[in-house]
Each structure stands twice: as structure tokens, then as C-alpha cells.
Write a protein that holds these residues in place. Structure first.
Motif, PDB file in Angstrom:
ATOM      1  N   SER A 105       0.665  -1.299   0.084  1.00  0.00           N
ATOM      2  CA  SER A 105      -0.109   0.409   0.309  1.00  0.00           C
ATOM      3  C   SER A 105       0.589   1.312   0.190  1.00  0.00           C
ATOM      4  CB  SER A 105      -1.182   0.290   0.828  1.00  0.00           C
ATOM      5  OG  SER A 105      -1.236  -0.729   1.045  1.00  0.00           O
ATOM      6  N   MET A 106       2.842   1.025   0.286  1.00  0.00           N
ATOM      7  CA  MET A 106       2.730   2.386   0.369  1.00  0.00           C
ATOM      8  C   MET A 106       3.161   3.288  -1.510  1.00  0.00           C
ATOM      9  SD  MET A 106       6.423   0.893   1.776  1.00  0.00           S
ATOM     10  CE  MET A 106       7.707   1.977   1.883  1.00  0.00           C
ATOM     11  N   LYS A 107       2.601   3.115  -2.269  1.00  0.00           N
ATOM     12  CA  LYS A 107       2.264   3.612  -3.502  1.00  0.00           C
ATOM     13  C   LYS A 107       0.629   3.843  -3.821  1.00  0.00           C
ATOM     14  CE  LYS A 107       5.573   0.988  -5.981  1.00  0.00           C
ATOM     15  NZ  LYS A 107       5.826   0.130  -7.664  1.00  0.00           N
ATOM     16  N   ARG A 108       0.268   4.129  -2.671  1.00  0.00           N
ATOM     17  CA  ARG A 108      -1.314   4.380  -3.070  1.00  0.00           C
ATOM     18  C   ARG A 108      -0.888   5.744  -2.086  1.00  0.00           C
ATOM     19  NH1 ARG A 108      -5.021   1.105   0.101  1.00  0.00           N
ATOM     20  NH2 ARG A 108      -6.537   1.961  -0.950  1.00  0.00           N
ATOM     21  N   ASP A 109      -2.082   7.012  -1.788  1.00  0.00           N
ATOM     22  CA  ASP A 109      -2.230   7.872  -1.268  1.00  0.00           C
ATOM     23  C   ASP A 109      -3.101   7.943  -0.213  1.00  0.00           C
ATOM     24  OD1 ASP A 109      -4.397  10.204  -3.677  1.00  0.00           O
ATOM     25  OD2 ASP A 109      -4.236   8.154  -2.945  1.00  0.00           O
ATOM     26  N   GLN A 110      -3.820   7.181  -0.223  1.00  0.00           N
ATOM     27  CA  GLN A 110      -5.537   6.961   0.666  1.00  0.00           C
ATOM     28  C   GLN A 110      -4.990   5.661   1.729  1.00  0.00           C
ATOM     29  OE1 GLN A 110      -5.543   5.308  -2.562  1.00  0.00           O
ATOM     30  NE2 GLN A 110      -7.718   4.770  -3.543  1.00  0.00           N
ATOM     31  N   ALA A 111      -3.418   5.469   1.527  1.00  0.00           N
ATOM     32  CA  ALA A 111      -2.596   4.985   2.765  1.00  0.00           C
ATOM     33  C   ALA A 111      -2.255   5.762   4.162  1.00  0.00           C
ATOM     34  CB  ALA A 111      -2.028   3.870   2.207  1.00  0.00           C
ATOM     35  N   TYR A 112      -2.275   7.196   3.209  1.00  0.00           N
ATOM     36  CA  TYR A 112      -1.415   7.808   4.747  1.00  0.00           C
ATOM     37  C   TYR A 112      -1.967   8.888   5.349  1.00  0.00           C
ATOM     38  CZ  TYR A 112       3.006   7.073   1.759  1.00  0.00           C
ATOM     39  OH  TYR A 112       4.066   5.843   0.902  1.00  0.00           O
ATOM     40  N   ASP A 113      -2.367   9.326   6.130  1.00  0.00           N
ATOM     41  CA  ASP A 113      -3.241   9.561   6.907  1.00  0.00           C
ATOM     42  C   ASP A 113      -2.256  11.976   7.425  1.00  0.00           C
ATOM     43  OD1 ASP A 113      -1.714   7.015   9.729  1.00  0.00           O
ATOM     44  OD2 ASP A 113      -3.380   7.768   8.890  1.00  0.00           O
ATOM     45  N   TYR A 114      -1.221  11.733   6.936  1.00  0.00           N
ATOM     46  CA  TYR A 114      -0.554  13.561   7.385  1.00  0.00           C
ATOM     47  C   TYR A 114      -0.192  13.387   5.836  1.00  0.00           C
ATOM     48  CZ  TYR A 114      -1.856  12.129  12.191  1.00  0.00           C
ATOM     49  OH  TYR A 114      -2.268  11.390  12.767  1.00  0.00           O
ATOM     50  N   TRP A 115      -0.320  14.767   5.259  1.00  0.00           N
ATOM     51  CA  TRP A 115       0.327  15.596   4.373  1.00  0.00           C
ATOM     52  C   TRP A 115       0.405  16.851   4.381  1.00  0.00           C
ATOM     53  CZ3 TRP A 115       0.101  13.171  -0.293  1.00  0.00           C
ATOM     54  CH2 TRP A 115      -0.649  11.873  -0.459  1.00  0.00           C
ATOM     55  N   GLY A 116       1.869  17.185   3.888  1.00  0.00           N
ATOM     56  CA  GLY A 116       2.369  19.074   3.829  1.00  0.00           C
ATOM     57  C   GLY A 116       1.472  19.062   3.053  1.00  0.00           C
ATOM     58  N   GLN A 117       2.111  21.022   2.885  1.00  0.00           N
ATOM     59  CA  GLN A 117       1.824  21.615   2.297  1.00  0.00           C
ATOM     60  C   GLN A 117       2.028  21.757   0.835  1.00  0.00           C
ATOM     61  OE1 GLN A 117       4.146  22.020   4.200  1.00  0.00           O
ATOM     62  NE2 GLN A 117       5.661  23.389   3.054  1.00  0.00           N
ATOM     63  N   GLY A 118       2.636  21.015   0.859  1.00  0.00           N
ATOM     64  CA  GLY A 118       3.559  20.841  -0.469  1.00  0.00           C
ATOM     65  C   GLY A 118       4.437  21.783  -1.714  1.00  0.00           C
ATOM     66  N   THR A 119       5.258  21.821  -2.105  1.00  0.00           N
ATOM     67  CA  THR A 119       6.807  22.722  -2.389  1.00  0.00           C
ATOM     68  C   THR A 119       6.586  22.379  -4.395  1.00  0.00           C
ATOM     69  OG1 THR A 119       9.217  23.641  -2.223  1.00  0.00           O
ATOM     70  CG2 THR A 119       7.624  20.594  -2.002  1.00  0.00           C
ATOM     71  N   LEU A 120       6.460  23.645  -4.964  1.00  0.00           N
ATOM     72  CA  LEU A 120       6.783  23.643  -6.125  1.00  0.00           C
ATOM     73  C   LEU A 120       7.747  24.009  -6.649  1.00  0.00           C
ATOM     74  CD1 LEU A 120       4.543  24.029  -8.808  1.00  0.00           C
ATOM     75  CD2 LEU A 120       5.254  26.625  -8.835  1.00  0.00           C
ATOM     76  N   VAL A 121       7.838  22.532  -8.260  1.00  0.00           N
ATOM     77  CA  VAL A 121       9.589  22.281  -8.874  1.00  0.00           C
ATOM     78  C   VAL A 121       9.089  22.843  -9.634  1.00  0.00           C
ATOM     79  CG1 VAL A 121      10.593  20.463  -9.215  1.00  0.00           C
ATOM     80  CG2 VAL A 121      10.111  20.335  -6.758  1.00  0.00           C
ATOM     81  N   THR A 122       9.502  23.940 -10.568  1.00  0.00           N
ATOM     82  CA  THR A 122       8.941  24.422 -12.278  1.00  0.00           C
ATOM     83  C   THR A 122      10.647  23.721 -12.846  1.00  0.00           C
ATOM     84  OG1 THR A 122       7.758  26.035 -11.110  1.00  0.00           O
ATOM     85  CG2 THR A 122       8.559  25.618 -13.155  1.00  0.00           C
ATOM     86  N   VAL A 123      10.334  22.961 -13.484  1.00  0.00           N
ATOM     87  CA  VAL A 123      11.301  22.382 -14.768  1.00  0.00           C
ATOM     88  C   VAL A 123      11.664  23.208 -16.435  1.00  0.00           C
ATOM     89  CG1 VAL A 123      13.480  20.332 -15.549  1.00  0.00           C
ATOM     90  CG2 VAL A 123      12.291  20.174 -13.752  1.00  0.00           C
ATOM     91  N   SER A 124      12.490  23.778 -16.565  1.00  0.00           N
ATOM     92  CA  SER A 124      11.748  25.256 -17.330  1.00  0.00           C
ATOM     93  C   SER A 124      13.240  25.600 -18.020  1.00  0.00           C
ATOM     94  CB  SER A 124      10.739  25.502 -16.970  1.00  0.00           C
ATOM     95  OG  SER A 124      10.600  26.549 -18.814  1.00  0.00           O
ATOM     96  N   SER A 125      13.286  25.342 -19.548  1.00  0.00           N
ATOM     97  CA  SER A 125      14.493  26.417 -20.079  1.00  0.00           C
ATOM     98  C   SER A 125      14.368  27.439 -20.687  1.00  0.00           C
ATOM     99  CB  SER A 125      15.519  25.175 -21.494  1.00  0.00           C
ATOM    100  OG  SER A 125      13.533  25.294 -21.966  1.00  0.00           O
TER     101      SER A 125
END
Length: 125
Positions: A105-125
Motif C-alpha cells: 500500500s505504500m504507493k497508494r495516497d489513501q494509505a497516508y494519514d498526514y500531508w504537508g502543504q506542498g512545494t512547487l518544482v518547476t523545470v523549464s529552460s
């Protein structure tokens, strides 16, 4: 419980970036930690996960060989080293923590109890 992700930014294709997530308010040593991402207009998808002891690790096929997940239980931190970044890696990256997650179940997001706020990664030339 708080999961504080950091390290995102704007980089060029081929560059590297390291994300970190610091956890508080939970027994970090007993939690499975994961990274997920959500691209603009897309659904949240699994990136990598690491079991509490660090001996069991999974990666999405799209990042295997380029990304590396690690954890420091003494600092309640999980890291995601991202190398050879591609434009398709552009997304908001979220860290997540869950207890009693079985390996299948480690690949399933439903298995996780707590989440962070997110950080944006932008890859662009």
C-alpha cells in the motif's frame, strides 16, 4: 501533526534539486513517509516512499534511477534528491506520512494519514 515541505524552485532541465520534509507531532520513527506530486491539471501521483526503518523503498517508474528518497529519524526529516530533472517533473510535491502501512500500500495516497502543504518544482529552460 505538521509536515513542512521545502526546497522547491525553478530549475533547468538536467539540474538537481533536493526537497526536505520536517515532521512534528508524531512518532516519526514509526511512520512510513512518502512523496507524491501533482502536475498542473493532473491528478496526484506517487513518486517515492520509504518505510520507517529505511530498508524498504519504492519509486515510481518515471523517477527510478533519477530520484532518491532518504530519511533521518533523529531529525524527523525525509528527503527527496532529484537529479536529471525533466520538464515533466514539474509539479507540486507533497510529503505524506502514515502508520501501519503495509508494503503493498505504500504507493497508494489513501494509505497516508498526514500531508504537508506542498512545494512547487518547476523545470523549464
Amino acid at each position: 501533526v505538521q509536515l513542512q515541505a521545502s526546497g522547491g524552485g525553478l530549475v533547468q532541465p538536467g539540474d538537481s534539486l533536493k526537497l526536505s520534509c520536517v515532521a512534528s507531532g508524531l512518532n516519526f520513527r514509526s511512520y512510513t513517509m512518502g512523496w507524491f506530486r501533482q502536475a498542473p491539471g493532473g491528478e496526484r501521483e506517487f513518486v517515492a516512499a520509504i518505510k520507517w526503518g529505511g530498508s524498504t523503498i519504492f519509486y515510481a517508474d518515471s523517477v527510478r534511477g533519477r530520484f532518491a528518497i532518504s530519511r533521518d529519524n533523529a531529525k524527523s526529516t525525509v528527503n527527496l534528491q532529484m537529479n536529471s530533472l525533466k520538464p515533466e517533473d514539474t509539479a507540486v510535491y507533497y510529503c505524506a506520512g502514515g502508520s501501519r502501512i503495509i508494503n503493498t500500500s505504500m504507493k497508494r495516497d489513501q494509505a497516508y494519514d498526514y500531508w504537508g502543504q506542498g512545494t512547487l518544482v518547476t523545470v523549464s529552460s
